[in-house]
Design a protein around this motif. Sequence first.
Motif, PDB file in Angstrom:
ATOM      1  N   LEU A 278       1.960 -12.266 -12.510  1.00 45.37           N
ATOM      2  CA  LEU A 278       2.514 -10.952 -13.501  1.00 45.37           C
ATOM      3  C   LEU A 278       3.938 -11.223 -14.165  1.00 45.37           C
ATOM      4  O   LEU A 278       4.107 -10.799 -15.161  1.00 45.37           O
ATOM      5  N   LEU A 315      -6.907  -7.582 -12.235  1.00 52.09           N
ATOM      6  CA  LEU A 315      -5.602  -6.898 -12.175  1.00 52.09           C
ATOM      7  C   LEU A 315      -4.701  -7.795 -13.567  1.00 52.09           C
ATOM      8  O   LEU A 315      -4.131  -7.145 -14.059  1.00 52.09           O
ATOM      9  N   ALA A 319      -3.749  -6.221 -16.929  1.00 48.21           N
ATOM     10  CA  ALA A 319      -2.374  -6.114 -17.461  1.00 48.21           C
ATOM     11  C   ALA A 319      -2.034  -6.564 -18.615  1.00 48.21           C
ATOM     12  O   ALA A 319      -1.281  -6.313 -19.465  1.00 48.21           O
ATOM     13  N   LEU A 339       3.397  -2.982  -9.816  1.00 48.07           N
ATOM     14  CA  LEU A 339       2.158  -3.466  -8.871  1.00 48.07           C
ATOM     15  C   LEU A 339       2.477  -2.797  -7.537  1.00 48.07           C
ATOM     16  O   LEU A 339       3.339  -3.080  -6.869  1.00 48.07           O
ATOM     17  N   LEU A 348      -2.490  -1.226 -10.129  1.00 44.99           N
ATOM     18  CA  LEU A 348      -1.368  -1.771 -11.163  1.00 44.99           C
ATOM     19  C   LEU A 348      -1.442  -0.497 -12.133  1.00 44.99           C
ATOM     20  O   LEU A 348      -2.183   0.227 -12.690  1.00 44.99           O
TER      21      LEU A 348
END
Length: 418
Positions: A278, A315, A319, A339, A348
């Motif tokens: 991320l 996830l 995102a 997160l 998330l």
Amino acid sequence: MSVSDRSPSEMSGVRGILAPVARLDRWLALVFIVLVVTSAVRYLERHGLGADGVLVLTGAALLTIAYSLRPLLPTRSWWPTAWVVTVTVLWALLTLAAPSFAWCAVPLGFAVLQVLPFRGAVTVVVLMTAVVTAAELRIADGVDPTVIAGPVGIALVTVLVYRALQRESAARQALLDELTDAQHELLQAQHRAGALAERQRLSREIHDSVGQRLASITLLLAATEQDWERRPDLARDHVGVAAATARDGLAEVRRVVHGLPPVELADDASGDALPSALQRLVDETAGTASGTGPQVSLHVHGESVPLATDVAGALLRSARGALANAIEHSGARRVAVTLTFLPDEVRLDVRDDGRGFDVDWAAGRAPDASSAQPGRPGRGRGLQGIVDRAAGLGGRASVESGPGDGTTVSVELPLEGE
């Protein structure tokens, strides 16, 4: 009924109510031959081998041969009837001449039930019962009611019992046929559902995995066009980043097609795999949107734990899709990616302070959604893909937004997925 719909028994000329009982043939043949031989031996012991004895033995031999020809009957429909007439006449003549042959009526009657349909078989059995009764009365002293009632009762009960068996067998076969058809339809429905689910998966994964990269490439090329004359070195850097992004997008498409996790998670099974991926996504987005887009930040709460590959991949792709929507549609100044690791799930949140939108209208739930202009927000499909992806893993996703209030996309998944 077409030829392909006919059963093997019908194709071979056998149409009786006992036709499905295949093993019965061998036992009937064995019992019949034993009874014919026994009856012939008894006749010879009682009457000797005279002219009548020769005729009886000849008739017994012809009856045995004719009975043995039944498995060889041609497929033409009149041959079974001819066979029944032949063996019945031979048996009747023998029984009238030597009543001991009346016992052969039992296996012969069952054979008739195998060959003829119900009405024809009943007619033949009734005639055979009459012959047995006449033969017994011929040698009886006076009229014995049991000689009449016994054969009639036995024949009647036998035919009715096997008629009931035939109906039950036909009903069971009909149920089996219906079950087979239902299973076939279910398999086809499952195949169609599987194909639709796969198309939907590819659609949402490509939207969330490649869409963000394509948006980045678009922004980079737009910046390149602006800087081409004034700052050529910076323009070349933009082109290099765009080329690298395109290569990453191509690799991600291949992984999506094969159902593999994102490349950022492929070689990392640690608890920091998703936060690191991320962070790279946030840095990449911030770098692409630098000077023209919002500030993007990442916040991680809770203790990071290793996640199932499908959970982490879902996830990360969610995102990426949510960020692509925010960059392309929201006009936001800031976007925060959060997160949060909880004891039994991971959450998330992607929050922007942009212009927001009507969630019901974008999802087609508003009363006037069908009459809205064709240019409905393209983000509706991407957000629905996020919701579907979360539901497929036993989690949930929600979108909170309103005109002028920004947008928050939340995804909650169990740590191990489903």
